[in-house]
Structures are given as C-alpha cells and as structure tokens.
Write a protein that holds these residues in place. Structure first.
Motif, PDB file in Angstrom:
ATOM      1  N   ARG A 264       0.829  -1.221   0.000  1.00 30.17           N
ATOM      2  CA  ARG A 264       0.000   0.000   0.000  1.00 30.17           C
ATOM      3  C   ARG A 264       0.856   1.261   0.000  1.00 30.17           C
ATOM      4  O   ARG A 264       0.340   2.359   0.196  1.00 30.17           O
ATOM      5  N   GLY A 265       2.173   1.079  -0.089  1.00 28.05           N
ATOM      6  CA  GLY A 265       3.057   2.243  -0.047  1.00 28.05           C
ATOM      7  C   GLY A 265       3.238   2.789   1.362  1.00 28.05           C
ATOM      8  O   GLY A 265       3.740   3.888   1.560  1.00 28.05           O
ATOM      9  N   GLU A 266       2.829   1.981   2.384  1.00 25.87           N
ATOM     10  CA  GLU A 266       2.966   2.451   3.769  1.00 25.87           C
ATOM     11  C   GLU A 266       4.375   2.202   4.285  1.00 25.87           C
ATOM     12  O   GLU A 266       4.933   1.121   4.061  1.00 25.87           O
ATOM     13  N   ARG A 267       4.897   3.146   5.037  1.00 19.55           N
ATOM     14  CA  ARG A 267       6.162   2.937   5.737  1.00 19.55           C
ATOM     15  C   ARG A 267       5.823   2.186   7.033  1.00 19.55           C
ATOM     16  O   ARG A 267       5.638   2.769   8.098  1.00 19.55           O
ATOM     17  N   PHE A 268       5.733   0.847   6.894  1.00 20.17           N
ATOM     18  CA  PHE A 268       5.126   0.066   7.976  1.00 20.17           C
ATOM     19  C   PHE A 268       5.944   0.049   9.262  1.00 20.17           C
ATOM     20  O   PHE A 268       5.403  -0.186  10.331  1.00 20.17           O
ATOM     21  N   MET A 269       7.259   0.340   9.197  1.00 24.85           N
ATOM     22  CA  MET A 269       8.045   0.319  10.438  1.00 24.85           C
ATOM     23  C   MET A 269       7.597   1.413  11.423  1.00 24.85           C
ATOM     24  O   MET A 269       7.885   1.339  12.607  1.00 24.85           O
ATOM     25  N   GLU A 270       6.854   2.401  10.928  1.00 25.14           N
ATOM     26  CA  GLU A 270       6.313   3.427  11.843  1.00 25.14           C
ATOM     27  C   GLU A 270       5.379   2.789  12.865  1.00 25.14           C
ATOM     28  O   GLU A 270       5.238   3.282  13.974  1.00 25.14           O
ATOM     29  N   ARG A 271       4.751   1.669  12.464  1.00 22.49           N
ATOM     30  CA  ARG A 271       3.836   0.988  13.384  1.00 22.49           C
ATOM     31  C   ARG A 271       4.585   0.079  14.358  1.00 22.49           C
ATOM     32  O   ARG A 271       4.222  -0.047  15.515  1.00 22.49           O
ATOM     33  N   TYR A 272       5.665  -0.578  13.880  1.00 20.34           N
ATOM     34  CA  TYR A 272       6.351  -1.574  14.716  1.00 20.34           C
ATOM     35  C   TYR A 272       7.405  -0.948  15.642  1.00 20.34           C
ATOM     36  O   TYR A 272       7.694  -1.481  16.693  1.00 20.34           O
ATOM     37  N   ALA A 273       8.031   0.136  15.198  1.00 20.68           N
ATOM     38  CA  ALA A 273       9.077   0.783  15.997  1.00 20.68           C
ATOM     39  C   ALA A 273       8.926   2.296  15.831  1.00 20.68           C
ATOM     40  O   ALA A 273       9.676   2.935  15.099  1.00 20.68           O
ATOM     41  N   PRO A 274       7.926   2.881  16.534  1.00 19.51           N
ATOM     42  CA  PRO A 274       7.549   4.270  16.268  1.00 19.51           C
ATOM     43  C   PRO A 274       8.699   5.257  16.419  1.00 19.51           C
ATOM     44  O   PRO A 274       8.727   6.266  15.723  1.00 19.51           O
ATOM     45  N   SER A 275       9.656   4.970  17.313  1.00 17.49           N
ATOM     46  CA  SER A 275      10.671   5.984  17.508  1.00 17.49           C
ATOM     47  C   SER A 275      11.827   5.837  16.510  1.00 17.49           C
ATOM     48  O   SER A 275      12.211   6.795  15.849  1.00 17.49           O
ATOM     49  N   ILE A 276      12.335   4.607  16.322  1.00 16.61           N
ATOM     50  CA  ILE A 276      13.558   4.454  15.519  1.00 16.61           C
ATOM     51  C   ILE A 276      13.252   3.911  14.112  1.00 16.61           C
ATOM     52  O   ILE A 276      14.106   3.891  13.233  1.00 16.61           O
TER      53      ILE A 276
END
Ligand SMILES: Cc1cc2nc3c(=O)[nH]c(=O)nc-3n(C[C@H](O)[C@H](O)[C@H](O)COP(=O)(O)OP(=O)(O)OC[C@H]3O[C@@H](n4cnc5c(N)ncnc54)[C@H](O)[C@@H]3O)c2cc1C
Length: 599
Positions: A264-276
């Motif tokens: 979907r073009g999502e930067r999915f790591m924003e969900r798994y590791a919000p800070s880094i």
C-alpha cells in the motif's frame, strides 16, 4: 604424510584470522591455513561499516555503544564482553587507519560515519552516526589491509588447505589435519596453540546472504572433539536480502535514509518501531516484514516488500521529520556503489529511480565456540579453558552479540577479539613446550574421507543439502513453533542417516576434488542444523532472533542463561543451561538491567 610445525596456527583468513595472525606473528612462529585464498574470505563482502564510538560527526560514547549492544542482543550478551567491544572499537578503528585502510572522510578529513540499526546516543535515544566505512566496501578494505600487513610480517600462508580435524593429546590441543586441495594429500600441522576463525554457517538455510563456503567447519570440527557449541538457537535473519536470491542489501541503505514500504506504499516500520522506525534492530524488522507478508501486504501479494532509497521518497520523509538534510542521485551513487551495481546487474532495477524487492535472508550466527575475553575456548559453565584452543570472529561466541547482533558489530568483533586472541596466543605459546602428537593423528579423518570418496549409495549430496535448507528455512527461521521444529529435527536426523548410509559422489579422484570436500562440508551443515534445532526446541521463550509463536514472551526468570550443546558418545546432542549471563554493567548501572525492548 607431511608434518609441519608452528607455535601458533590460525585456521581461517577472514578479518578475525588475519588480525589474530598479525598479533601472534609479532611474538611466535605463526601460520595461517585457509580453504579459500585469503582475500576471498566472506569478510570481503561486508558492506555497511565497522561500529566505533569515535564521535566524529556528533557526540558519541563507548558506554552508549555497549548499551546498544546489550539491548540489541535482547540482554543475553555478556556485558563484560560488550564493554570490551565498545571500548576496544575506537582503538581498533584507529589502528586499521594507521595500517593503511582507506576510510571515507568528512570534509575536515576525519573518518566518515553513518547511522546503522540499533545504534543510538544517550542510552537508547536518537540514531547516532557510529558506522565507519569505506564506501560500501568496508570489509573488502579490511581484508586487503590486513593481508598485506600479514605478508609484511612474514606470516606463512597455506592457502587452499582445507582443515578437517582437530588433534588433541588428552585435553591439550596439539594441531590440526588439513587436505591440500590441489593434490588431495593430507598434512598434519603440529602446534602449541590453534585458533579457529572459520566464519559462519548460513548455508544451513535456503535463502542466505552467506557465501558457498560458509559451512561452519570450525564449529563442527571442535564439537566432534568434545568442545561445546554455545547459543546456536540464535541465528540472525537480515531483513533486506534481494528477493529469492538472498544477496545482501546493506542496512547502510536505510542509514542513508532509505525506507521499507509495503504494497500500500505504507512505511510500515512506523507501526512496529515508532521511535527508531527503519533503523530498529534486525530481528524486529525481519519479523515486521514477515507479518506484513503474512497479512497480505507483500508487494502484489508476493513474499517481498520494497526498500526505497530514491531521492524523491527519502527527501519526502526527511522533510516530514523536520530534517534539513536532502539527498541527490549522486549521493546515492557515491555512498552505495556496489549495491547499485548488484541491483542493476542481478535485477535490472535501478535503485536511484525505483525501489528494490527485498525479503529476510539468513545472515549471521550469534552462537559458536564459547570463549573468554582473551579468545580462549572454554569447555563448560565454569569457563574452564581448553588448553591450546582459541576462537575468534563469527565462529566464536564471546558472547558479545547475545540473542541478536547489531549491524557493524561483527567487523568490530573481528578486530577487537582477533587482536586480544593473537596477543594471548603469544603469551601462552611462550610459556609452554610442544606437547607431542598422538599416534596416527590423521587416521580417523582419513577413514571418513575415504568412506565418502568410495561411497556407493544412491543419494547425491546436493539432494540432502536442498532438503535440509528447505526444512530449516520453513521451520527454524524467523518464526518457530515446537511442532515445526520437531518436523525439522526429524527430517535432519533422517538426512544424517542417509548421509551415513546412502551417499554417493561422482569424483573419486585426488586433485581439486570439490565433490568430496563439499560432501564433507555437508556433514558439518547437518550437525549444525541438528544442534541449532535441538537448542531452539529447548528454549521455551522468545528472545532476539529466536522467536516462538508458542512462547511469545521473553522469560528472564528462567532463560537468562546460555545454551551449551555437547555431543554424546552415541551421537546425540546433550544440552546444559547452567552458564549464566554476565550482568556486570547492570550491577553498577540500572540502565543495563534487562527490560522490555522498545524502539
Ligand atoms: C554479505 C555480507 C555483508 C556483511 N556486512 C557486514 C557489515 O557491513 N558489518 C559487519 O560488522 N558485519 C557484516 N557482515 C558479517 C561479517 O562480515 C562476518 O560475520 C565476518 O566477516 C566474519 O569474519 P570471520 O573472520 O569470522 O570469517 P570469514 O571472513 O567468513 O572467513 C572465514 C575463513 O575461514 C576459512 N575456512 C573456513 N573453513 C575452513 C576450513 N575447514 N579449513 C580452512 N579454512 C577454512 C575460509 O577460507 C576463510 O578464510 C556481513 C556478512 C555478509 C555475509
């Protein structure tokens, strides 16, 4: 049979072996034995960099590096070793610079540094620039530099000699047996001390970043002679291998601002590791990619995601994060030349213009031959040294990487512990006489090689290898369950039986018989697959790279211990869980106490 005598023998000519050889040769007569020509060792493929808290671009401190190493290792790292690594790193990198390594430079002429997963400032704060690099060819430069220095120091090299056995007289290690690959003859090497620096064993798995030669020989040779293997259940999957091929795309891509995107073009790591985010540690990112794929968000529903380092995407996220830095196509070309080359050659994809298809790839063994801080192999939970035996580099387990290694910490490990081992070997060799060789030291391994050479069953080694790699990828990979691992173990044991009773190879000759030696290496891979699976089945928790669906929590009450695996006389694997983790930093500083990892 030819017999050679050297005080110190180093098996393996990667970064760890060459660094140890350089130091050993300053005090005692030293030889290096390597199945590959030295500069073809896997160290030469290391791309991203070598971690050291030089603080050239922003404030950095060794204690922060030690903290990241302990946290990244999910608290299974021995903390005394983590501190030795972080403190030794600075001197190690400066030493490499003085030995002639051409690091990239800042405009002021200092060693250039970039960000890498899990490396932060201020005990887990923001990403910090700690990875020293020579473009994306850091390992290549290390290998060339050290090899030239060893030649200058008159180290003797036995290149394309394949070590196949360890010789012990009682407890004491007195040498090794090797095949000269050129003519197939066996040679006995008699020594006061032997160091194994034989690298990793990624070839146990189907998709791997590892070279063909990485078959864990040193670990199995010592194991078969009674030395345990430690923490073998922890094997790291690097999140970004080229789809289907496994060829590594360095984390340096994300260090330069590259991001992972799903269908979907999502930067999915924003969900798994919000800070880094995309710079979380590798185990965390590999699991995130698997989950995205499992939930149908792989690209076009396939088993991969995108790694995007195009300036357009990177600059959009940099702007969003409020950073003033922007990158251009030329920056990507200059900083990641080899990566661009791989993608253009193997995929027909140009990473400056389009994203790269990636999937997790079997990458690095955290476990190995257990050693103390001087590189001496140890035989039990009381850390009793095995007289005359040393190990360094990926085949060793100090244990500095715990349950999961941070990027750039392996190259640091090679140099820091390679050097300490080399130094200790000198001290040891100068204090002892040669222990005599036992009678017929090459007899057993000669019989085993003849058995393989003359085998007349119906199964080719590649058939056994493919089945092992497949079952290990499916069941002893990124996610594990008791049921899956039991399936893997049953399969591996069946394959081991076939290896013993139904093998056949094509080449029965002597010269350059790679058929024979690869069949011997397959025996090593099967032993490692078995020990890995037995160790993983026993550890009923999830920690670092060992992630179980049926035991999703980390269990510090029960499992703050290392696993030691021993061979029993009837060919079984015996485990011992009495070796506790060193928590010396936590005793002085609360911040090093095991806690949940949040990125
Ligand atoms: C593609 C890739 C990229 C990587 N990038 C990085 C990075 O950027 N930063 C980082 O820190 N780490 C990186 N790593 C990990 C790191 O490069 C390795 O862990 C490290 O180089 C291993 O070094 P070593 O000296 O232990 O062994 P190796 O360099 O693997 O050398 C092993 C040596 O042992 C010899 N040998 C093996 N078996 C025998 C035998 N039976 N007889 C005789 N000789 C034998 C071989 O000939 C060879 O000389 C990367 C790994 C890969 C695969």
């Amino acid at each position: 049979m030819q017999t050679h005598q050297y005080e110190a023998l180093i098996v393996g000519a990667g970064g760890a072996g060459l660094m140890a050889a350089l130091y050993a040769s300053r005090g005692v007569k030293t030889a290096v034995i390597s199945k590959l020509y030295p500069t073809r060792s896997h160290t030469g493929t290391a791309q991203g960099g070598i971690g050291a808290a030089l603080g050239n671009l922003e404030e950095d401190r060794p204690e922060w590096h030690a903290f990241d190493t302990v946290k990244g290792g999910d608290y299974l790292a021995d903390q005394d070793a983590a501190l030795v690594l972080a403190e030794g790193a600075i001197e190690a990198v400066i030493e490499l610079e003085h030995l002639g390594l051409p690091f990239d430079r800042t405009p002021e002429g200092r060693i250039s540094q970039r960000r890498f997963g899990g490396h932060t400032s201020g005990f887990g704060g923001q990403p910090v620039r700690r990875a020293c690099h020579a473009a994306d060819r850091t390992g290549h430069m290390i290998l060339q530099t050290l090899y030239q220095q060893c030649i200058k120091n008159e180290v003797t090299f036995f290149n394309e000699f394949h070590v196949v056995d360890l010789i012990r007289n009682g407890d004491t290690v007195v040498g090794v047996v090797a095949v000269n690959i050129d003519d197939g003859e066996l040679h006995v090497f008699h020594s006061k001390a032997v160091l194994f620096a034989t690298g990793g064993w990624g070839k146990v798995w189907e998709i791997t970043s590892n070279a063909h030669s990485l078959t864990g020989d040193g670990n199995v040779i010592t194991y078969r002679r009674g030395v345990p293997m430690q923490d073998m259940e922890f094997f790291q999957f690097h999140p970004t291998g080229i789809y289907k091929m496994g060829i590594l795309i360095t984390e340096g891509v994300r260090g330069e601002g590259g991001v992972l995107l799903n269908d979907r073009g999502e930067r999915f790591m924003e969900r798994y590791a919000p800070s880094i985010k995309d710079l979380a540690s590798r185990d965390v990112i590999s699991r995130a990619i698997y989950l995205e794929i499992q939930e149908g968000r792989g690209i076009k529903g396939q088993r991969y995601v995108h790694l995007d380092v195009t300036p357009e995407t990177v600059n959009r996220y940099l702007a969003e994060a409020g950073e003033s830095r922007r990158i251009t196509g030329e920056d990507v070309e200059a900083k990641l030349p080899d990566i661009l080359d791989f993608c253009r050659t193997y995929l027909g994809v140009d990473p400056v213009r389009e994203p790269m298809p990636v999937q997790p790839t079997a990458h690095y063994g955290m476990g190995g031959i257990p050693t103390d801080l001087d590189g001496r192999a140890i035989s039990d939970e009381n850390r009793t040294p095995v007289p005359g035996l040393y190990a360094a580099g990926e085949c060793a387990c100090v244990s500095v990487h715990g349950a999961n290694r941070l990027g750039t910490n392996s190259l640091t490990d090679l140099i820091v512990f390679g050097r300490l081992s080399g130094k200790h070997m000198v001290q040891y060799c100068q204090g002892v006489d040669f222990t005599p060789l036992p009678d017929n030291p090459a007899g057993e391994v000669e019989a085993e090689l003849e058995r393989i050479r003359k085998s007349s069953g119906s199964t080719k080694p590649y058939q056994l290898r493919a089945e092992m790699q497949h079952v290990m990828m499916d069941h002893v990979g990124v996610f594990r369950t008791a049921e899956g691992m039991q399936t893997a173990l049953d399969t591996v044991r069946r394959l081991k039986e076939k290896y013993r009773t139904d093998l056949v190879i094509d080449d029965r000759g002597k010269r350059f018989n790679s058929d024979l030696l690869e069949a011997w290496e397959l025996g090593c891979l099967l032993d490692i697959a078995e020990v890995t699976t037995v160790s993983a089945l026993a550890r009923e928790e999830s920690r670092g790279a060992h992630s179980r669906d049926d035991f999703p929590q980390r269990d510090d009450e029960k499992w703050m211990v290392h696993t030691l695996a021993y061979p029993t006389p009837d060919g079984e694997v015996r485990l011992n869980h009495n070796k506790t983790v060193d928590l010396s930093l936590a005793e002085k500083d609360e911040r090093f106490k095991p806690k949940e990892r949040v990125y």
